[in-house]
Design an enzyme around this catalytic site. Structure first.
Site, PDB file in Angstrom:
ATOM      1  N   GLU A  31       4.381  91.058   0.726  1.00 17.40           N
ATOM      2  CA  GLU A  31       3.067  91.201   1.201  1.00 17.40           C
ATOM      3  C   GLU A  31       3.208  90.052   2.316  1.00 17.40           C
ATOM      4  OE1 GLU A  31      -0.593  91.434  -0.650  1.00 17.40           O
ATOM      5  OE2 GLU A  31      -0.502  93.627  -0.708  1.00 17.40           O
ATOM      6  N   HIS A  35      23.333  97.338 -17.683  1.00 15.44           N
ATOM      7  CA  HIS A  35      23.810  98.519 -18.070  1.00 15.44           C
ATOM      8  C   HIS A  35      23.243  99.517 -17.308  1.00 15.44           C
ATOM      9  CE1 HIS A  35      25.593  96.593 -21.939  1.00 15.44           C
ATOM     10  NE2 HIS A  35      24.754  95.802 -21.391  1.00 15.44           N
ATOM     11  N   LYS A  41      -4.391 103.611   3.353  1.00 18.44           N
ATOM     12  CA  LYS A  41      -5.981 103.768   3.175  1.00 18.44           C
ATOM     13  C   LYS A  41      -6.652 104.808   4.194  1.00 18.44           C
ATOM     14  CE  LYS A  41      -6.495  99.378   0.897  1.00 18.44           C
ATOM     15  NZ  LYS A  41      -6.974  97.874   1.039  1.00 18.44           N
TER      16      LYS A  41
END
Ligand code: PA5
Length: 446
Positions: free
Chosen positions: A284, A305, A419
């Protein structure tokens, strides 16, 4: 001045030209001075810089609240997202003994919109008494607002409105926002997130401290760790050798040379959420204006792995920052076996930490040889004090690094885009035209 963290950048020497690194280190030192003098971009959000200096003597209210909540219920649900969630989760997961019975259990909500998650949480809460700590600086973030509404409803049905009040604590803005107004009208106990401290830099406010105290950990040791690191890197070492300057400069030097993905690595599963906190902090702060290192994370040896193959031989744009934990808290030796049928007799008698460290040494060299630069950040052990040092180190280095990159490390304008679309699609009044446009776009692209 007590600094328990060290930074080793020998593992980048064949990837970043020394003279370029020296120049960037000088620039990073200038950025530290700019930050300290309050002359950089986003300066109105640098309150976290000096937060440790006063927090060390200001933890009493948080501890008293935690004792009260712990005495009245065995569970607390912490509601929040992003910077109002990840610091608390990182701290409590790092310190948690996953197999010990817990005196007080912390659960999290409002960091997702999953119906299944929240329905399962309510089913569990049907059978226990609990508190709610709701955290939102703006007081208007959708995910925690929905979770808090759902939980408040549940708690009201369980306890009745008058008794419910003492089970809820709100951490929010001092003056504004829906959560602030609700807390005032309902009479909840409240704590303030200072105006000049953004979410991802707020772990040393009640946002991180109240959950830490609730889980039974030493908030004072955490605050002291933050303060010691602040005294050390903020002003104790005004040279390019300052570890926050060094880390910020090293990652920018690598970025300039095309290494655009940084993988934070630890060999301790308890640090998985510390890495999530770090990813938010750096992602951010730096990812804007079409710039920024992409922050990723893995846990070794587990992910050797799964992701090990790509890291060793995939596209060469990765670099690593490894958190090396020097000492484990407990002692476990690999036992001998008379028949050695499993073929690991050569490891018998060694502590598991020694084996883990050798895996780290071997991996580091293999990755450097495979074209992956490695920065090594060493901490003494995982406890409140050392995690405090580590978090302040990463915060300061992040701010310096953002200034070196030329962005404002304290805003997050891009977070708003989803948003707006979500509100429009959900039919929020005032978003009608936007909704129509989005519905058409969904038909065409979605
Ligand atoms: O770092 C940030 O600013 C964000 O991640 C916020 O913390 C997050 O969006 C939650 O915001 P708020 O605390 O206002 O609910």
């Amino acid at each position: 001045m007590n600094q328990t963290i060290s930074v080793n950048i020998k593992g980048i020497s064949s990837f970043a030209v020394d003279s370029a690194l020296d120049t960037i280190r000088e620039k990073a030192l200038g950025c530290l001075r700019m930050l300290r003098e309050g002359k950089g971009r986003g300066n109105e959000f640098t309150g976290w810089l000096r937060l440790p200096d006063r927090t060390v003597s200001e933890t009493a209210a948080v501890k008293a609240c935690a004792s009260r909540l712990r005495a009245q219920a065995p569970v607390t649900v912490v509601v929040g997202i992003g910077g109002s969630y990840l610091g608390a989760r990182a701290l409590t997961e790092a310190l948690n003994d996953p197999f010990a019975p817990q005196e007080h259990r912390l659960l999290f909500a409002g960091h997702t919109l999953s119906e299944d998650y929240h329905a399962a949480l309510l089913r569990f809460l049907d059978g226990t008494s609990y508190n709610i700590v709701v955290i939102s600086k703006s007081g208007t973030t959708t995910e925690p607002a929905i979770a808090f509404r759902v939980l408040r409803d549940h708690l009201r049905n369980k306890l009745g409105a008058p008794a419910m009040k003492s089970h809820i604590v709100a951490i929010t803005d001092a003056r504004r926002g829906a959560l602030h107004d609700l807390a005032v009208s309902e009479g909840y106990e409240t704590f303030v997130i200072p105006d000049d401290v953004g979410g991802r830099y707020s772990v040393l406010t009640p946002v991180g401290l109240l959950p830490l105290a609730l889980a039974g950990y030493d908030v004072d040791a955490f605050a002291r760790g933050m303060l010691d690191m602040a005294l050390s890197v903020r002003e104790g070492n005004d040279t390019p050798a300052n570890i926050a300057v060094t880390y910020a400069a090293a990652r920018n030097a690598l970025y300039d040379n095309g290494y655009s993905t940084e993988i934070l690595i630890s060999y301790e599963p308890s640090l998985v959420f510390l890495a999530e906190w770090w990813k938010q902090l750096y992602g951010e702060s730096e990812g804007k204006e079409s710039k920024g290192i992409f922050p990723a994370s893995v846990t070794f040896t587990t992910d050797l792995h799964s992701m090990g193959q790509y890291i060793q031989q995939g596209e060469r744009k990765l670099f690593e920052t490894v958190i090396h934990v020097k000492e484990s808290q407990r002692n476990l030796v690999v036992p001998g076996a008379s028949d050695n049928s499993d073929g690991i007799g050569f490891i018998a008698g060694k502590r598991m930490t020694e084996v883990n460290h050798k895996a780290g040494d071997g991996t580091r060299i293999a990755h450097i040889d495979g074209g992956v630069p490695v920065i090594l950040v060493s901490i003494e052990r995982i406890d409140e004090y050392n995690i405090g040092q580590l978090m302040y180190f990463f915060e300061l280095a992040c701010a310096i690094s953002g200034y070196v990159l030329g962005v404002n490390p304290f805003d997050q304008p891009g977070v708003e885009s989803y948003k707006k679309n979500m509100f429009a699609l959900l039919g929020k009044p005032g978003y009608e035209a936007e909704r129509e446009r989005l519905e058409k776009e969904l038909q065409a692209k979605g």
